[in-house]
Scaffold this motif. Structure first.
Motif, PDB file in Angstrom:
ATOM      1  N   GLU A  89     -17.590 -50.924  21.035  1.00 41.98           N
ATOM      2  CA  GLU A  89     -15.999 -50.246  19.658  1.00 41.98           C
ATOM      3  C   GLU A  89     -16.816 -50.073  18.933  1.00 41.98           C
ATOM      4  N   ALA A  90     -17.678 -49.834  18.626  1.00 39.70           N
ATOM      5  CA  ALA A  90     -19.062 -49.505  17.111  1.00 39.70           C
ATOM      6  C   ALA A  90     -18.820 -47.766  18.056  1.00 39.70           C
ATOM      7  N   MET A  91     -19.239 -47.235  18.704  1.00 37.27           N
ATOM      8  CA  MET A  91     -19.156 -45.488  19.406  1.00 37.27           C
ATOM      9  C   MET A  91     -17.547 -45.042  19.214  1.00 37.27           C
ATOM     10  N   MET A  92     -16.960 -45.643  19.791  1.00 39.44           N
ATOM     11  CA  MET A  92     -15.744 -45.419  19.379  1.00 39.44           C
ATOM     12  C   MET A  92     -14.720 -45.003  17.872  1.00 39.44           C
ATOM     13  N   PHE A  93     -15.563 -45.821  16.992  1.00 36.52           N
ATOM     14  CA  PHE A  93     -15.214 -45.570  15.926  1.00 36.52           C
ATOM     15  C   PHE A  93     -16.041 -44.742  15.158  1.00 36.52           C
ATOM     16  N   LEU A  94     -17.504 -44.509  15.491  1.00 37.60           N
ATOM     17  CA  LEU A  94     -18.264 -43.291  14.900  1.00 37.60           C
ATOM     18  C   LEU A  94     -17.747 -42.148  15.634  1.00 37.60           C
ATOM     19  N   SER A 127      -5.306 -58.489  10.739  1.00 39.04           N
ATOM     20  CA  SER A 127      -6.144 -59.040  11.486  1.00 39.04           C
ATOM     21  C   SER A 127      -6.659 -57.987  12.652  1.00 39.04           C
ATOM     22  N   PHE A 128      -6.118 -57.895  13.202  1.00 34.86           N
ATOM     23  CA  PHE A 128      -6.874 -56.839  14.447  1.00 34.86           C
ATOM     24  C   PHE A 128      -8.597 -56.916  13.241  1.00 34.86           C
ATOM     25  N   ALA A 129      -8.190 -55.654  12.973  1.00 35.28           N
ATOM     26  CA  ALA A 129      -9.004 -55.423  12.178  1.00 35.28           C
ATOM     27  C   ALA A 129     -10.386 -55.829  11.465  1.00 35.28           C
ATOM     28  N   ARG A 130      -9.493 -56.924  11.294  1.00 30.87           N
ATOM     29  CA  ARG A 130     -10.597 -57.978  10.731  1.00 30.87           C
ATOM     30  C   ARG A 130     -11.235 -58.880  11.567  1.00 30.87           C
ATOM     31  N   GLY A 131     -10.894 -58.727  12.428  1.00 36.80           N
ATOM     32  CA  GLY A 131     -11.490 -59.541  13.932  1.00 36.80           C
ATOM     33  C   GLY A 131     -12.050 -58.698  14.713  1.00 36.80           C
ATOM     34  N   ALA A 134     -15.160 -58.580  12.336  1.00 39.07           N
ATOM     35  CA  ALA A 134     -15.941 -59.806  12.077  1.00 39.07           C
ATOM     36  C   ALA A 134     -17.264 -59.638  13.556  1.00 39.07           C
ATOM     37  N   GLY A 135     -16.303 -59.080  14.807  1.00 34.14           N
ATOM     38  CA  GLY A 135     -17.420 -59.093  16.215  1.00 34.14           C
ATOM     39  C   GLY A 135     -18.470 -58.199  15.876  1.00 34.14           C
ATOM     40  N   HIS A 141     -25.664 -58.927  13.229  1.00 36.08           N
ATOM     41  CA  HIS A 141     -26.426 -60.134  12.954  1.00 36.08           C
ATOM     42  C   HIS A 141     -27.411 -59.744  14.215  1.00 36.08           C
ATOM     43  N   SER A 142     -27.145 -60.199  15.472  1.00 33.07           N
ATOM     44  CA  SER A 142     -27.763 -60.845  16.734  1.00 33.07           C
ATOM     45  C   SER A 142     -28.854 -59.697  16.841  1.00 33.07           C
ATOM     46  N   LEU A 143     -28.831 -58.304  16.470  1.00 36.58           N
ATOM     47  CA  LEU A 143     -29.938 -57.119  16.660  1.00 36.58           C
ATOM     48  C   LEU A 143     -30.547 -57.190  16.024  1.00 36.58           C
TER      49      LEU A 143
END
Length: 230
Positions: A89-94, A127-131, A134-135, A141-143
């Motif tokens: 997801e992150a690379m898609m947004f960037l 709600s999709f944006a929030r989901g 959150a992911g 946080h895990s990284l």
């Protein structure tokens, strides 16, 4: 290679994924209509570091490892993606190329959700944006916890923390943990050499804290293991 997915099956699969559960039927159908599926055999490469991103992936079954390589040819496992998890997801947004290589650890089925459909949902359903936020936040946080573990904790503490992390949050006295991948892959995920990882498992076995049966780690007394970590 991406193949058109069966829209009815895809609709049913997507409707059970946390990221899509709050969508309206018409929104979910649009996503399902544009989603393609990928079947990978163990060892297949989904994408290489530097490949362009045009969407994100959801694992229906199987496992995907995300890795980076060094100039010496060593491989570092950044993350292991399992069933019902998404990635990319992150690379898609960037709008950037992938910083990692993705390889199937087992025979896997993935769904590829196109960027255009994601942009549609982001603009039409908060709600999709929030989901999705959150992911991405949980992954960040895990990284951060990984970096903290690598720099602040000993090799043995990393292994103990990993084992306890995979134990259920209940009052159970014992636990059986099935390692999600080979010991070599798990060692890389913990920033350890395979030899160090095996030595620590042997040390914990000799101390009576665990028993190792193939890729299953049996913990006969969780209380002792937690106290040992402290």
């Amino acid at each position: 290679m991406n193949q058109p997915a069966n829209a009815d099956n895809t609709h049913k699969i997507l409707s059970h994924l946390p990221l899509f559960q709050a969508l309206k039927a018409v929104q979910l159908q649009r996503i399902a209509d544009g989603t393609s599926e990928l079947r990978l055999e163990k060892g297949d490469t989904l994408f290489h570091k530097g490949d362009p991103s045009d969407g994100f992936y959801v694992v229906i079954f199987g496992q995907i490892k995300l890795t980076i390589g060094s100039a010496q040819g060593n491989e570092k496992v950044v993350e292991i993606i399992g069933q019902r998890q998404s990635f990319g997801e992150a690379m898609m947004f960037l709008d950037r190329s992938y910083p990692v290589t993705a390889v199937a650890l087992s025979d896997s089925l993935l769904l590829h959700v196109k960027r255009s459909d994601v942009e549609y949902l982001l603009s039409s359903d908060p709600s999709f944006a929030r989901g999705m936020l959150a992911g991405l936040s949980l992954r960040l946080h895990s990284l951060i916890k990984d970096v903290e573990s690598y720099t602040m904790r000993s090799s043995t503490q990393r292994v103990l923390g990993y084992l306890l992390q995979h134990c259920a949050e209940d009052e159970a006295l014992t636990a059986d943990i099935a390692l999600p991948a080979s010991k070599q892959v798990v060692a890389s995920r913990l920033n350890l050499t395979p030899e160090t990882f095996s030595r620590i498992l042997n040390d914990l076995t000799r101390a009576g804290l665990i028993e190792v049966q193939g890729r299953t780690v049996c913990i006969p007394d969780l209380r002792r293991l937690r106290e040992f970590e402290i």
